[in-house]
Design a protein around this motif. Sequence first.
Motif, mmCIF file in Angstrom:
data_model
loop_
_atom_site.group_PDB
_atom_site.id
_atom_site.type_symbol
_atom_site.label_atom_id
_atom_site.label_comp_id
_atom_site.label_asym_id
_atom_site.label_seq_id
_atom_site.Cartn_x
_atom_site.Cartn_y
_atom_site.Cartn_z
ATOM 1 N N PRO A 146 -3.929 7.292 0.670
ATOM 2 C CA PRO A 146 -3.867 6.429 -0.519
ATOM 3 C C PRO A 146 -2.443 6.102 -0.937
ATOM 4 C CG PRO A 146 -5.451 8.210 -0.814
ATOM 5 C CD PRO A 146 -4.695 8.517 0.444
ATOM 6 N N GLU A 147 -1.517 7.006 -0.622
ATOM 7 C CA GLU A 147 -0.106 6.749 -0.953
ATOM 8 C C GLU A 147 0.778 7.579 -0.026
ATOM 9 O OE1 GLU A 147 0.036 10.029 -4.580
ATOM 10 O OE2 GLU A 147 0.225 7.888 -5.026
ATOM 11 N N GLY B 210 0.801 -1.223 0.000
ATOM 12 C CA GLY B 210 0.000 0.000 0.000
ATOM 13 C C GLY B 210 0.825 1.260 0.000
ATOM 14 N N GLY C 72 -3.349 10.132 7.690
ATOM 15 C CA GLY C 72 -4.650 9.940 7.057
ATOM 16 C C GLY C 72 -5.631 10.996 7.496
ATOM 17 N N ARG D 278 -9.901 0.787 2.847
ATOM 18 C CA ARG D 278 -9.707 0.331 1.489
ATOM 19 C C ARG D 278 -10.546 -0.908 1.258
ATOM 20 N NH1 ARG D 278 -3.102 0.840 1.369
ATOM 21 N NH2 ARG D 278 -3.022 3.065 1.874
ATOM 22 N N ARG E 280 -12.630 5.539 5.485
ATOM 23 C CA ARG E 280 -11.177 5.473 5.515
ATOM 24 C C ARG E 280 -10.654 4.084 5.180
ATOM 25 N NH1 ARG E 280 -8.847 5.869 10.192
ATOM 26 N NH2 ARG E 280 -10.623 5.090 11.358
#
Length: 358
Positions: free
Chosen positions: A266-267, A229, A290, A313, A311
């Motif tokens: 996300p990254e 991730g 986050g 995935r 939040r």
Amino acid sequence: MDRERGMSVRLKLTLSYAGFLMLAGALMLASVWFFLLRDLPDVKAGIGGLQVRKELALHFASGAGVVMACLLVFGLLGGWFLAGRMLAPLSHLTDATHRAAKGMLSHRIRLQGRKDEFRELADAFDAMLAQLEAHVAEQRRFAANASHELRTPLAVSKSLLDVARADPHRDTGELIDRLSVVNTRAIDLTEALLLLSRAEQRAFTRDDVDLSLVAEEAAETLLPLAEKGGVTLETRGDIAHASGSQPLLLQLATNLVHNAIVHNLPERGTVWVTTGVRPGSVVLTVENTGETPAPELLAILTEPFQRGTERIRGDHAGVGLGLAIVQSITRAHDGTLTLTPRPSGGLRVTVELPAAGM
């Protein structure tokens, strides 16, 4: 348990009061008679003195009989009244007990008056009813949620099988893959439920566990998930010895690190895992980057089957028991769990446990 009916406590107290009053009266009359005899004419004074002694004795005996009869009546009536007044709070306790036995846990005694033994007992009973009501409500809610969560993969499996039965020529490879995913989720949910039940029952032995080693093991296990991730995973801290179950504490740390990874940016997200020592306790802290969770969401994240859906995935949604298991394991180890938002975004989760030997 069936028991033979005996005398009521009120009757026993009444007889005790009356008996004590009769005994006190008898002793008082005996004392009066003894001291009165010393002042009577001596027998040597002749027939006149003896006659006076006999007449006085008869009068005293008749008067004493009347007095004892009055004391008996007064003792029984007064004792019955006083015993009723003293035992009145017990009727409220008995009524509350019968209501609780019938499942009416919302009833409270709320005994009025100044604090005494009966009031303390009533207050303790009210507190017990409140805890029991909350526990039962939590168990019912948990059972309903668990049934709903378990029904979902079973319903999906049934739908897939129905589709396969309706179309025998359909490729079974895709069906098997989807059934495998659904079955794995059902197994994970069942194992999580069993682990949650085990932690709540405190069915484990306590050993000396170094939280720093537990944190490192959890981080190493989940490092591939973090790398996949794009999340940087950092561990640091002091040796922190706690008293508890090594497998359960490892599960606690694994759940926290897993949540911190999947509920992240996300990254280029980051997860920090640290351990520390405080006076009388040790601390495990897991932080991540986050979005900052909403206050209303933060308040319920440790409840079973609560997910921060905004939040999470999709490929690592979990079964909704991660933080609930962490909370249960923490309580089973007599510790505290604290969730606080980070000023720069993300969440800080702190687990404080009693130090080994405390």
